[in-house]
Design a protein around this motif. Structure first.
Motif, PDB file in Angstrom:
ATOM      1  N   LEU A 620       0.818  -1.215   0.000  1.00 24.43           N
ATOM      2  CA  LEU A 620       0.000   0.000   0.000  1.00 24.43           C
ATOM      3  C   LEU A 620       0.852   1.266   0.000  1.00 24.43           C
ATOM      4  O   LEU A 620       0.470   2.288  -0.567  1.00 24.43           O
ATOM      5  N   MET A 621       2.013   1.194   0.653  1.00 26.70           N
ATOM      6  CA  MET A 621       2.805   2.409   0.870  1.00 26.70           C
ATOM      7  C   MET A 621       3.699   2.776  -0.302  1.00 26.70           C
ATOM      8  O   MET A 621       4.472   3.731  -0.214  1.00 26.70           O
ATOM      9  N   GLY A 622       3.613   2.057  -1.410  1.00 30.04           N
ATOM     10  CA  GLY A 622       4.443   2.380  -2.566  1.00 30.04           C
ATOM     11  C   GLY A 622       4.405   3.849  -2.957  1.00 30.04           C
ATOM     12  O   GLY A 622       5.462   4.487  -3.137  1.00 30.04           O
ATOM     13  N   PRO A 623       3.237   4.461  -3.071  1.00 25.92           N
ATOM     14  CA  PRO A 623       3.199   5.888  -3.433  1.00 25.92           C
ATOM     15  C   PRO A 623       3.836   6.808  -2.397  1.00 25.92           C
ATOM     16  O   PRO A 623       4.324   7.887  -2.745  1.00 25.92           O
ATOM     17  N   LEU A 624       3.848   6.389  -1.114  1.00 26.14           N
ATOM     18  CA  LEU A 624       4.514   7.206  -0.096  1.00 26.14           C
ATOM     19  C   LEU A 624       6.022   7.187  -0.290  1.00 26.14           C
ATOM     20  O   LEU A 624       6.710   8.172  -0.020  1.00 26.14           O
ATOM     21  N   ARG A 625       6.545   6.052  -0.760  1.00 24.98           N
ATOM     22  CA  ARG A 625       7.980   5.964  -1.017  1.00 24.98           C
ATOM     23  C   ARG A 625       8.373   6.742  -2.264  1.00 24.98           C
ATOM     24  O   ARG A 625       9.458   7.324  -2.339  1.00 24.98           O
ATOM     25  N   VAL A 663      -5.332   2.901   3.915  1.00 31.80           N
ATOM     26  CA  VAL A 663      -4.524   4.102   4.132  1.00 31.80           C
ATOM     27  C   VAL A 663      -5.470   5.275   4.342  1.00 31.80           C
ATOM     28  O   VAL A 663      -6.390   5.497   3.542  1.00 31.80           O
ATOM     29  N   TYR A 664      -5.234   6.010   5.425  1.00 36.62           N
ATOM     30  CA  TYR A 664      -6.017   7.195   5.752  1.00 36.62           C
ATOM     31  C   TYR A 664      -5.107   8.412   5.605  1.00 36.62           C
ATOM     32  O   TYR A 664      -4.038   8.466   6.216  1.00 36.62           O
ATOM     33  N   VAL A 665      -5.515   9.381   4.804  1.00 36.65           N
ATOM     34  CA  VAL A 665      -4.740  10.603   4.617  1.00 36.65           C
ATOM     35  C   VAL A 665      -5.520  11.765   5.204  1.00 36.65           C
ATOM     36  O   VAL A 665      -6.663  12.026   4.799  1.00 36.65           O
ATOM     37  N   ASP A 668      -4.725  19.094   7.846  1.00 36.83           N
ATOM     38  CA  ASP A 668      -5.370  20.175   8.608  1.00 36.83           C
ATOM     39  C   ASP A 668      -6.551  19.647   9.417  1.00 36.83           C
ATOM     40  O   ASP A 668      -7.635  20.241   9.442  1.00 36.83           O
ATOM     41  N   SER A 669      -6.333  18.482  10.049  1.00 39.93           N
ATOM     42  CA  SER A 669      -7.319  17.864  10.937  1.00 39.93           C
ATOM     43  C   SER A 669      -8.562  17.375  10.212  1.00 39.93           C
ATOM     44  O   SER A 669      -9.594  17.119  10.847  1.00 39.93           O
ATOM     45  N   VAL A 670      -8.492  17.264   8.895  1.00 37.88           N
ATOM     46  CA  VAL A 670      -9.608  16.729   8.103  1.00 37.88           C
ATOM     47  C   VAL A 670      -9.116  15.495   7.365  1.00 37.88           C
ATOM     48  O   VAL A 670      -8.114  15.552   6.653  1.00 37.88           O
ATOM     49  N   CYS A 671      -9.829  14.369   7.542  1.00 35.33           N
ATOM     50  CA  CYS A 671      -9.391  13.108   6.941  1.00 35.33           C
ATOM     51  C   CYS A 671     -10.214  12.787   5.698  1.00 35.33           C
ATOM     52  O   CYS A 671     -11.429  13.001   5.650  1.00 35.33           O
ATOM     53  N   LYS A 672      -9.527  12.267   4.700  1.00 34.16           N
ATOM     54  CA  LYS A 672     -10.180  11.781   3.493  1.00 34.16           C
ATOM     55  C   LYS A 672     -10.729  10.378   3.768  1.00 34.16           C
ATOM     56  O   LYS A 672     -10.428   9.748   4.781  1.00 34.16           O
ATOM     57  N   ARG A 673     -11.485   9.864   2.832  1.00 36.17           N
ATOM     58  CA  ARG A 673     -11.973   8.487   2.952  1.00 36.17           C
ATOM     59  C   ARG A 673     -10.781   7.532   2.876  1.00 36.17           C
ATOM     60  O   ARG A 673      -9.788   7.805   2.200  1.00 36.17           O
ATOM     61  N   PRO A 674     -10.856   6.411   3.559  1.00 39.17           N
ATOM     62  CA  PRO A 674      -9.748   5.453   3.466  1.00 39.17           C
ATOM     63  C   PRO A 674      -9.662   4.856   2.062  1.00 39.17           C
ATOM     64  O   PRO A 674     -10.684   4.680   1.387  1.00 39.17           O
ATOM     65  N   VAL A 675      -8.441   4.565   1.641  1.00 44.29           N
ATOM     66  CA  VAL A 675      -8.233   3.916   0.353  1.00 44.29           C
ATOM     67  C   VAL A 675      -7.611   2.545   0.601  1.00 44.29           C
ATOM     68  O   VAL A 675      -6.982   2.312   1.640  1.00 44.29           O
ATOM     69  N   HIS A 676      -7.794   1.649  -0.385  1.00 40.73           N
ATOM     70  CA  HIS A 676      -7.416   0.259  -0.146  1.00 40.73           C
ATOM     71  C   HIS A 676      -6.488  -0.299  -1.215  1.00 40.73           C
ATOM     72  O   HIS A 676      -6.285  -1.522  -1.266  1.00 40.73           O
ATOM     73  N   SER A 677      -5.918   0.574  -2.025  1.00 42.12           N
ATOM     74  CA  SER A 677      -4.949   0.117  -3.026  1.00 42.12           C
ATOM     75  C   SER A 677      -3.914   1.210  -3.243  1.00 42.12           C
ATOM     76  O   SER A 677      -4.160   2.393  -2.972  1.00 42.12           O
ATOM     77  N   ALA A 678      -2.745   0.802  -3.753  1.00 43.16           N
ATOM     78  CA  ALA A 678      -1.689   1.767  -4.031  1.00 43.16           C
ATOM     79  C   ALA A 678      -2.137   2.762  -5.095  1.00 43.16           C
ATOM     80  O   ALA A 678      -1.787   3.946  -5.033  1.00 43.16           O
ATOM     81  N   GLU A 679      -2.922   2.300  -6.073  1.00 44.56           N
ATOM     82  CA  GLU A 679      -3.383   3.196  -7.139  1.00 44.56           C
ATOM     83  C   GLU A 679      -4.292   4.285  -6.572  1.00 44.56           C
ATOM     84  O   GLU A 679      -4.168   5.462  -6.929  1.00 44.56           O
ATOM     85  N   LEU A 681      -4.266   5.378  -3.475  1.00 48.08           N
ATOM     86  CA  LEU A 681      -3.448   6.266  -2.647  1.00 48.08           C
ATOM     87  C   LEU A 681      -2.682   7.261  -3.513  1.00 48.08           C
ATOM     88  O   LEU A 681      -2.567   8.442  -3.159  1.00 48.08           O
ATOM     89  N   LYS A 682      -2.153   6.795  -4.640  1.00 46.03           N
ATOM     90  CA  LYS A 682      -1.425   7.691  -5.536  1.00 46.03           C
ATOM     91  C   LYS A 682      -2.325   8.836  -5.991  1.00 46.03           C
ATOM     92  O   LYS A 682      -1.913  10.002  -6.011  1.00 46.03           O
ATOM     93  N   GLU A 683      -3.579   8.516  -6.338  1.00 47.39           N
ATOM     94  CA  GLU A 683      -4.530   9.565  -6.742  1.00 47.39           C
ATOM     95  C   GLU A 683      -4.828  10.496  -5.580  1.00 47.39           C
ATOM     96  O   GLU A 683      -4.900  11.725  -5.746  1.00 47.39           O
TER      97      GLU A 683
END
Length: 690
Positions: A620-625, A663-665, A668-679, A681-683
């Motif tokens: 999952l963390m590929g885009p973070l790297r 993955v939760y991003v 500024d104290s506001v969270c997006k919806r969780p994502v479940h794939s590297a693709e 997360l990249k978006e």
């Protein structure tokens, strides 16, 4: 007594510092820094001659050979002075005070540092290197000794009268003098403008010779380019990294950077290799690789860390301090080549190509021999010789490896094998970040081994020690030790997801707050509150060869404030930034680490939480790297951890299911919806980073 036994032995023979041990058989009656020496000075009514240096310092070796091994000069020193030798790397607290004095009184500084003190530690005269007789426009050391001894005898009233004024000057130098101010993104603009105005637009870097890599200022420019899209900042950064990588300052054969270049073009280094420079530069090239995708940046980062693992690592996991500039008494001898030497290793045809590519010539570029450095782009060189690029690259690498193996048979430069907490923290950060970005399990294990070493060998009763050698840790840690080791633990936590390293960072930071914090001035002292009494108790604000301990502490408080939900930490960090804001704007070359902390504080900061089993988290963390996200914190939640306990320690984990790969991003104290794939997360990151 055997003929091979040393003729002289002094008190330094009982020390562990490699630098002090180098002087253990001088005819000088050296003392280590301590009360015994000052008691002798008071009893004998003599001034103190304080000599400060470090093991990899070329001119320290020169002054030792010329003066400290000279029987006549040593006799004068012993007759008229109590002589103290200090390793600046073990005692930066002592070094800083007396370096400030020499810089204030002479306008210059450096090592060896030579300072004359009253028996109560107050300096009254000083300089750096002194030759054994008048030359280089400098007075000879014997003349200095005679003059100082006479002044101490005949002008005692003047010396006593000036002591209070000297101490007041040192106290002012130890505290911040510029007014506090507000800070916003316009301050970053002003700092970037100042750095770009000092840029060497031909060779990269800042200023003229001697030229230092300035990794902290360059790291700020990379962040500024990301924040603003400044092409000028990006070009300055790229030019600097390319020119350094192509210069002799970088060991093209074995990896690793020398401390600085004696010329503007990065060709001729001062050959010593310091752990701290290479920690900062490994991070810099790694971040550049993330941001700009240049494969050479990845290669440089890997080669630095490979050199550290191969030559600078104790079997227990600690990192050694430095390699000397000299071998066999000659500066740079280990690193230089002649065409005949390369032909002996490579054969005539391959040597001809290697020598042309790396500027190895009969005339040489350094004292009749050649420091290898590439003078062609690989594409251009391959085309010139009618070879495919890949084939030429493999051929050059084959030659480089063969020369490396041949060089291993030479007499090696001296190794300073003491382990310093602060410098280890810096390299721990570099190794952990590289392990994460490059998905390198060997580097992750290197980082873990170092963190275990620091935890087991250099932390005693919750207190961090400064130095370790021969299985003994000693000297109370300084602010930079606590701050930089904490930073390393934070980096390893984010790379591995192992909660113990975050716990270690928080424990050290709490101890740091208790021992060093000055509430009235919103800053940390350099020494703990139970440290021995020195002439002044200093604070350190400027970056020098290593980052300011206060700057590192500030950035740690910002990150730990988010990770541990400590608003008090963040408040203190913002107060620290207010204190130094004017310095950041006016003197950006000395505030590179502060500017990175300020960029982080100005945000926006991305808070990224990754949950699920370890193998799925890695995927999952590929885009973070792949993305350069300097203003982010990464939290990993393992299914093995209790959800409630983990959330108590890291509030960002509250409400997150550690079993579920996601993955939760947040920003500024506001969270997006969780994502479940590297693709996905990249978006998400592309939108967040827009």
């Amino acid at each position: 007594m055997n003929a091979s036994d040393p003729q002289h032995t002094n008190r330094l023979a009982q020390e562990s510092s490699p630098y002090l041990l180098q002087h253990a058989h001088n005819p000088v009656d050296w003392y280590p820094w301590g009360e015994e020496a000052f008691e002798q000075a008071r009893t004998q009514d003599k001034p103190v001659l304080l000599s400060i240096g470090y093991s990899a310092c070329h001119w320290c070796h020169v002054m030792e050979r010329e003066s400290f091994e000279n029987e006549d000069i040593a006799r004068r020193m012993n007759d008229d002075f109590v002589n103290i030798k200090v390793d600046r790397e073990e005692r930066p607290d002592v070094d800083s005070i007396y370096m400030n004095f020499v810089q204030m009184t002479t306008g210059q500084g450096g090592w060896p540092l030579t300072v004359f003190l009253t028996p109560d530690q107050v300096p009254f005269y000083g300089g750096t290197y002194f030759p054994p007789e008048d030359r280089y426009g400098r007075p000879g050391f014997p003349r200095i000794l005679a003059g100082v001894a006479e002044a101490f005898r005949s002008k005692r009233d003047e010396l006593e009268a000036s002591k209070q004024e000297t101490v007041q000057h040192l106290e002012r130098a130890a505290e911040w003098n510029l007014p506090q101010g507000s800070w916003d993104a316009s301050l970053l603009d002003e700092a970037a403008k100042g750095l770009l105005g000092a840029l060497d637009r031909v060779n990269g870097g800042f200023g003229s010779a001697p030229k230092f890599p300035s990794a902290m200022a360059l790291a700020f420019l990379l962040r500024y380019q990301k924040r603003t899209g400044s092409k000028e900042a990006g070009n300055a950064f790229r030019l600097s990294l390319d020119k350094m990588a192509e210069g002799g300052i970088y060991d093209q054969i074995g990896g690793g950077f020398a401390r600085y270049s004696v010329d503007e073009g990065w060709l001729v280094p001062h050959f010593e290799k310091m752990l701290y420079d290479n920690a900062l530069l490994a991070r810099l090239y790694l971040e550049s690789f993330q941001q700009q995708g240049n494969p050479r940046d990845e290669r440089i980062c890997r080669q630095i860390l490979r050199w550290v693992g191969r030559e600078m690592t104790h079997p227990s996991g600690g990192f050694y301090s430095a390699l000397d500039a000299d071998s066999e008494g000659v500066e740079g001898k280990f690193y230089v080549w002649t065409p005949e030497q390369t032909r002996q290793v490579l054969g005539p045809e391959k040597a001809e190509l290697f020598n042309e590519f790396y500027d190895v010539t009969e005339a040489g570029n350094f004292e009749g021999k050649s420091i290898p450095h590439p003078v062609y782009e690989l594409d251009v060189f391959a085309e010139k010789h009618g070879k495919p690029r890949q084939e030429m690259e493999e051929l050059i690498e084959e030659c480089r490896q063969a020369l490396f193996q041949a060089r291993e048979g030479r007499v090696r430069p001296g190794l300073d094998d003491k382990v310093l907490a602060a410098w280890n923290g810096m390299m721990l950060t570099a190794a952990a970040q590289a392990a994460f970005v490059l998905q390198d399990q060997d580097l992750l294990e290197m980082a873990r081994n170092n963190a275990r070493f620091l935890s087991s060998k250099m932390i005693e009763g919750g207190r961090l020690k400064r130095t370790w050698k021969d299985d003994e840790a000693k000297l109370n840690g300084y602010l930079e030790d606590y701050a930089l080791v904490s930073e390393g633990f934070i980096a390893l936590y984010q790379a591995s997801g192992e909660m113990e390293w975050l716990d270690r960072a928080l424990q050290l930071t709490e101890t740091q707050m208790e021992l060093f914090w000055d509430e009235s001035h919103s800053a940390f002292y350099f020494t703990p509150d139970d440290h021995e009494d020195l002439v002044v108790r200093q604070k350190e604000y400027f970056d020098n060869a290593t980052p300011s301990g206060n700057a590192v502490a500030c950035w740690n408080l910002l990150r730990l404030g988010i990770l541990a939900g400590r608003s008090d930490y963040m408040d203190k960090a913002r107060a620290m930034l207010s204190k130094v804001s004017q310095g950041c704007a006016r003197h950006p070359q000395g505030f590179g680490y502060w500017l990175q902390a300020m960029d982080f504080a100005l945000g926006p900061v991305s808070e990224v939480v990754v949950t699920g089993p370890a193998d799925q988290r890695r995927e999952l963390m590929g885009p973070l790297r792949d993305a350069f996200l300097p203003n982010s914190v990464v939290v990993q939640a393992s299914p093995q951890e209790s959800a409630n306990e983990a959330a108590d320690r890291v509030p960002l984990l509250e409400g997150k299911d550690p079993q579920q790969p996601a993955v939760y991003v947040c920003r500024d104290s506001v969270c997006k919806r969780p994502v479940h794939s590297a693709e996905e997360l990249k978006e998400e990151l592309a939108q967040t980073d827009a």
